[in-house]
Design an enzyme around this catalytic site. Structure first.
Site, PDB file in Angstrom:
ATOM      1  N   CYS A 116      33.057  39.616  41.550  1.00 50.88           N
ATOM      2  CA  CYS A 116      32.146  39.234  40.458  1.00 50.88           C
ATOM      3  C   CYS A 116      30.916  38.448  40.938  1.00 50.88           C
ATOM      4  CB  CYS A 116      32.900  38.471  39.373  1.00 50.88           C
ATOM      5  SG  CYS A 116      34.181  37.372  40.005  1.00 50.88           S
ATOM      6  N   HIS A 173      29.502  32.955  35.899  1.00 49.62           N
ATOM      7  CA  HIS A 173      29.404  32.320  37.219  1.00 49.62           C
ATOM      8  C   HIS A 173      27.954  31.916  37.486  1.00 49.62           C
ATOM      9  CE1 HIS A 173      33.441  33.507  37.789  1.00 49.62           C
ATOM     10  NE2 HIS A 173      33.309  34.477  38.664  1.00 49.62           N
TER      11      HIS A 173
HETATM   12  P1  NAP Z   1      44.983  39.169  35.303  1.00 52.89           P
HETATM   13  O1  NAP Z   1      44.414  38.497  34.103  1.00 52.89           O
HETATM   14  O2  NAP Z   1      46.013  38.475  36.094  1.00 52.89           O
HETATM   15  O3  NAP Z   1      45.579  40.616  34.820  1.00 52.89           O
HETATM   16  C1  NAP Z   1      46.368  41.434  35.664  1.00 52.89           C
HETATM   17  C2  NAP Z   1      46.757  42.696  34.910  1.00 52.89           C
HETATM   18  O4  NAP Z   1      47.464  43.573  35.811  1.00 52.89           O
HETATM   19  C3  NAP Z   1      47.696  42.476  33.720  1.00 52.89           C
HETATM   20  O5  NAP Z   1      47.370  43.430  32.711  1.00 52.89           O
HETATM   21  C4  NAP Z   1      49.079  42.790  34.295  1.00 52.89           C
HETATM   22  O6  NAP Z   1      49.975  43.270  33.293  1.00 52.89           O
HETATM   23  C5  NAP Z   1      48.703  43.943  35.205  1.00 52.89           C
HETATM   24  N1  NAP Z   1      49.702  44.200  36.240  1.00 52.89           N
HETATM   25  C6  NAP Z   1      50.272  43.319  37.101  1.00 52.89           C
HETATM   26  N2  NAP Z   1      51.155  43.955  37.917  1.00 52.89           N
HETATM   27  C7  NAP Z   1      51.142  45.259  37.553  1.00 52.89           C
HETATM   28  C8  NAP Z   1      51.830  46.430  37.991  1.00 52.89           C
HETATM   29  N3  NAP Z   1      52.721  46.385  38.960  1.00 52.89           N
HETATM   30  N4  NAP Z   1      51.564  47.621  37.367  1.00 52.89           N
HETATM   31  C9  NAP Z   1      50.673  47.685  36.359  1.00 52.89           C
HETATM   32  N5  NAP Z   1      49.980  46.615  35.890  1.00 52.89           N
HETATM   33  C10 NAP Z   1      50.206  45.426  36.485  1.00 52.89           C
HETATM   34  O7  NAP Z   1      43.829  39.565  36.333  1.00 52.89           O
HETATM   35  P2  NAP Z   1      42.250  39.854  36.061  1.00 52.89           P
HETATM   36  O8  NAP Z   1      41.466  38.618  36.195  1.00 52.89           O
HETATM   37  O9  NAP Z   1      42.135  40.678  34.849  1.00 52.89           O
HETATM   38  O10 NAP Z   1      41.864  40.709  37.365  1.00 52.89           O
HETATM   39  C11 NAP Z   1      42.204  42.083  37.509  1.00 52.89           C
HETATM   40  C12 NAP Z   1      41.553  42.616  38.778  1.00 52.89           C
HETATM   41  O11 NAP Z   1      40.131  42.525  38.647  1.00 52.89           O
HETATM   42  C13 NAP Z   1      41.932  41.813  40.048  1.00 52.89           C
HETATM   43  O12 NAP Z   1      42.019  42.691  41.145  1.00 52.89           O
HETATM   44  C14 NAP Z   1      40.744  40.859  40.200  1.00 52.89           C
HETATM   45  O13 NAP Z   1      40.547  40.426  41.512  1.00 52.89           O
HETATM   46  C15 NAP Z   1      39.587  41.743  39.722  1.00 52.89           C
HETATM   47  N6  NAP Z   1      38.407  41.041  39.196  1.00 52.89           N
HETATM   48  C16 NAP Z   1      38.551  40.028  38.291  1.00 52.89           C
HETATM   49  C17 NAP Z   1      37.389  39.415  37.766  1.00 52.89           C
HETATM   50  C18 NAP Z   1      37.456  38.304  36.746  1.00 52.89           C
HETATM   51  O14 NAP Z   1      36.377  37.749  36.415  1.00 52.89           O
HETATM   52  N7  NAP Z   1      38.619  37.941  36.230  1.00 52.89           N
HETATM   53  C19 NAP Z   1      36.135  39.854  38.187  1.00 52.89           C
HETATM   54  C20 NAP Z   1      36.042  40.891  39.100  1.00 52.89           C
HETATM   55  C21 NAP Z   1      37.174  41.485  39.590  1.00 52.89           C
HETATM   56  P3  NAP Z   1      51.063  42.305  32.549  1.00 52.89           P
HETATM   57  O15 NAP Z   1      50.318  41.556  31.483  1.00 52.89           O
HETATM   58  O16 NAP Z   1      52.038  43.267  32.003  1.00 52.89           O
HETATM   59  O17 NAP Z   1      51.621  41.383  33.610  1.00 52.89           O
END
Ligand code: NAP
Length: 365
Positions: free
Chosen positions: A151, A244
């Protein structure tokens, strides 16, 4: 025009929820599959998700049953997947899905720096999408993986692009103040973050120091030659919900005038603006004149969260130019950026069964 059916992996997380929200009324794409972990699979989306965004869970998905993110579960319902999986899950699930024929638009870091995987921002390096055909040939995949950057990198590279083209960058120093939502949900605990600054985000500084060089690198037919400037990054977590902020100092081959820098940032437009892609902001970079802007609370939703907001452009006594930059981390920095990548590839004919409506002019204001 019938819409292209899409699925969201990690649909219950911080980024997955943004995908659900941004795709709910999308003119080209229609959500048909929502996937998450074992603990959510089998439940209705509205009951399983802990919704943290403004406005309610869109009515169209509330009753939809969550499935697991496997080729077996997803086969037959759609061909395009937006992935908001944690990197450790993306590392093994995304190749399985690409091998099964899905076009995977990933937010995870797992494949961003692979030689044959595009790390894409449509305003910055649309020509890097050509790596897709190489990737498919090399890995024998009918599908493919396209990634969008970290991000903080997305906002930084979006602003460096026109400046590097005009003045050739040599050094970049960036200090980030990153929002709580960047750590996902539930992320950093309230007790750790309120009244505090945490001066370490695992892996973030390495991403900020490497990804912009790939993004601004030259496409050399079958690989990317990284741009030759150096980046030093400091990453901090602060008690802001979304958005950010980055303070940036830049050195170029020759010192530009502040007015030239401002003019180049203000007038920059990229391919998504020329193509009028639905999620493209009319102005990818907005320059504010007030001394105390940009601020996350006031400015993060400019361009519907898809613009990079710049302020305080001034001379730097150490390097040449310094400025402050703000971007919405879950919109331009994640889900919105990924959707813009898919819109670009749809317009470029990567989905043969789908022809976007060329008359659509829905650019975000
Ligand atoms: P998060 O809030 O922790 O969400 C993770 C998601 O993945 C949840 O829906 C979880 O489902 C699911 N999940 C976990 N294990 C899984 C599996 N084995 N099979 C299928 N689904 C699974 O994380 P996030 O912040 O949204 O980030 C997601 C990705 O985007 C990461 O790789 C992160 O680095 C990237 N990212 C995030 C941002 C940001 O600003 N947050 C920005 C850029 C990139 P459950 O609810 O069922 O556990």
């Amino acid at each position: 025009m019938s819409k292209l059916k899409v699925g969201i992996l990690g649909a219950t997380g911080a980024v997955g929820q943004r995908f659900v929200q941004l795709l709910a009324d999308h003119p080209w794409f229609e959500i048909v599959a929502l996937a998450a972990s074992e603990q959510s699979a089998g439940r209705k989306y509205g009951a399983a998700v802990h919704w943290v965004l403004e406005r309610d869970v869109p009515a169209a998905v509330r009753e939809q049953e969550i499935i697991r993110a496997t080729p077996e579960q997803l086969r037959g319902c759609c061909s395009l997947l937006f992935s908001a999986l944690p990197a450790d899950q993306a590392r093994f699930l995304e190749p399985e899905l690409a091998a099964a024929g899905f076009a995977v638009f990933s937010n995870a870091s797992a494949y961003r720096m692979e030689e044959d995987v595009p790390l894409l921002i449509p305003e910055v390096n649309p020509e890097h999408a050509a790596l897709i055909r190489m990737q498919q040939a090399k890995r024998h995949w009918p599908g493919f993986i396209v990634t969008n950057p970290n991000c903080s990198t997305t906002h930084l590279a979006g602003v460096l692009k026109p400046l590097h083209d005009a003045f050739h960058l040599r050094k970049v120093l960036v200090v980030t103040m990153q929002a709580a939502s960047g750590a996902g949900y539930p992320g950093v605990s309230f007790m750790d973050l309120l009244d505090n600054v945490v001066p370490y985000i695992p892996g973030e500084e390495q991403k900020l120091e490497s990804e912009p060089r790939k993004l601004l690198g030259q496409f050399a037919g079958d690989h990317i030659v990284p741009a030759d400037f150096i980046i030093s990054a400091h990453a901090n977590r602060v008690a802001v919900r979304d958005g950010h902020t980055e303070v940036v100092s830049l050195e170029f081959q020759h010192r530009p005038a502040v007015a030239e820098v401002v003019d180049i940032l203000r007038t920059f437009r990229g391919l998504p603006q020329r193509l009028q892609l639905p999620t493209a902001p009319p102005r990818p970079i907005i320059v504010l004149a007030e001394n105390d802007r940009p601020q996350p609370l006031r400015d993060r939703m400019r361009g519907r969260g898809m613009a990079n907001i710049v302020g305080r452009v001034r001379e730097c006594p150490l390097f040449h130019i310094k400025l402050v930059l703000l971007g919405h981390n879950t919109i331009r920095g994640a889900a919105g950026g990924s959707i813009l990548n898919a819109e670009l590839l749809a317009r470029q004919g990567y989905f043969p069964d789908f022809t976007p409506d060329s008359d659509y002019t829905g650019a975000a204001s």
